[in-house]
Scaffold this motif. Structure first.
Motif, PDB file in Angstrom:
ATOM      1  N   SER A  25      38.507  40.320  -7.167  1.00  0.00           N
ATOM      2  CA  SER A  25      37.347  41.089  -6.726  1.00  0.00           C
ATOM      3  C   SER A  25      37.593  42.584  -6.931  1.00  0.00           C
ATOM      4  O   SER A  25      38.735  43.042  -6.975  1.00  0.00           O
ATOM      5  N   TRP A  27      35.994  45.047  -4.864  1.00  0.00           N
ATOM      6  CA  TRP A  27      36.157  45.551  -3.507  1.00  0.00           C
ATOM      7  C   TRP A  27      35.585  44.539  -2.536  1.00  0.00           C
ATOM      8  O   TRP A  27      34.860  43.625  -2.920  1.00  0.00           O
ATOM      9  N   ASN A  28      35.943  44.700  -1.283  1.00  0.00           N
ATOM     10  CA  ASN A  28      35.484  43.783  -0.239  1.00  0.00           C
ATOM     11  C   ASN A  28      34.589  44.540   0.730  1.00  0.00           C
ATOM     12  O   ASN A  28      34.919  45.644   1.169  1.00  0.00           O
ATOM     13  N   THR A  29      33.462  43.944   1.053  1.00  0.00           N
ATOM     14  CA  THR A  29      32.614  44.487   2.101  1.00  0.00           C
ATOM     15  C   THR A  29      32.851  43.660   3.359  1.00  0.00           C
ATOM     16  O   THR A  29      33.637  42.725   3.358  1.00  0.00           O
ATOM     17  N   LYS A  32      31.123  40.111   2.210  1.00  0.00           N
ATOM     18  CA  LYS A  32      31.643  39.287   1.125  1.00  0.00           C
ATOM     19  C   LYS A  32      32.475  40.132   0.170  1.00  0.00           C
ATOM     20  O   LYS A  32      32.530  41.348   0.271  1.00  0.00           O
ATOM     21  N   GLN A  33      33.093  39.431  -0.785  1.00  0.00           N
ATOM     22  CA  GLN A  33      33.828  40.104  -1.845  1.00  0.00           C
ATOM     23  C   GLN A  33      32.872  40.374  -3.001  1.00  0.00           C
ATOM     24  O   GLN A  33      32.040  39.543  -3.327  1.00  0.00           O
ATOM     25  N   VAL A 105      33.805  49.946   4.076  1.00  0.00           N
ATOM     26  CA  VAL A 105      34.318  49.376   2.831  1.00  0.00           C
ATOM     27  C   VAL A 105      35.589  50.135   2.465  1.00  0.00           C
ATOM     28  O   VAL A 105      35.577  51.047   1.681  1.00  0.00           O
ATOM     29  N   GLU A 107      38.630  48.381   1.774  1.00  0.00           N
ATOM     30  CA  GLU A 107      39.582  47.531   1.068  1.00  0.00           C
ATOM     31  C   GLU A 107      39.153  47.359  -0.380  1.00  0.00           C
ATOM     32  O   GLU A 107      38.116  46.783  -0.678  1.00  0.00           O
ATOM     33  N   LYS A 108      39.966  47.872  -1.274  1.00  0.00           N
ATOM     34  CA  LYS A 108      39.696  47.748  -2.708  1.00  0.00           C
ATOM     35  C   LYS A 108      40.423  46.521  -3.232  1.00  0.00           C
ATOM     36  O   LYS A 108      41.510  46.197  -2.799  1.00  0.00           O
ATOM     37  N   GLY A 109      39.819  45.858  -4.201  1.00  0.00           N
ATOM     38  CA  GLY A 109      40.420  44.667  -4.775  1.00  0.00           C
ATOM     39  C   GLY A 109      41.306  44.994  -5.962  1.00  0.00           C
ATOM     40  O   GLY A 109      41.304  46.109  -6.490  1.00  0.00           O
TER      41      GLY A 109
END
Length: 143
Positions: A25, A27-29, A32-33, A105, A107-109
């Motif tokens: 992914s 990024w994660n919200t 959801k991803q 938001v 968390e970055k994937g």
């Protein structure tokens, strides 16, 4: 020609740009991803460009494999792939910094770093292509 190391590098770059976008992914919200293909359905044109750039990079990497008889064109296409991935990386950084609701938001994937891997592999492939070209030139000099 599969026995050449640049072919392996270009296959890996194509797999990263075209295959791993379905796995990792961006990024994660809270809900959801967000994957690359989810950006097709976004209303912003800036976000719709990202999947096209990933796919363009993957297709160009794959097409470059079959141009082994024209090493100069292969080298130029490698540079174009690097430029596409650099622009894609800059676009991803810009989008990640300007996401609405950045407090939620955070968390970055790992998908944000896929262009860096593709750039590294294409640089290695271009280095091997240059080495082959120099070898052919040195053999032509001896004739």
């Amino acid at each position: 020609m599969i026995q050449r190391i640049q072919t392996i590098y270009l296959i890996l770059a194509s797999a990263i740009s075209g295959g791993l976008i379905f796995v990792f992914s961006l990024w994660n919200t809270l809900k959801k991803q967000i994957f690359v293909l989810d950006l097709f359905f976004n209303e912003l044109l800036l976000l719709k460009v990202i999947p096209f750039m990933f796919i363009t990079s993957a297709v160009l990497s794959f097409v470059t494999i079959f141009l082994f008889k024209d090493r100069k064109l292969q080298f130029v296409l490698g540079r174009i792939i690097i430029l596409i991935n650099l622009f894609l990386l800059g676009l991803l950084i810009y989008v990640s910094l300007t996401l609405p609701g950045e407090a939620s938001v955070s968390e970055k994937g790992i998908g944000m770093f896929l262009p860096i891997l593709a750039i590294l592999l294409v640089v290695l492939a271009n280095k091997a292509i240059k080495k082959d070209e120099d070898l052919v030139k040195s053999v032509d000099r001896l004739r």
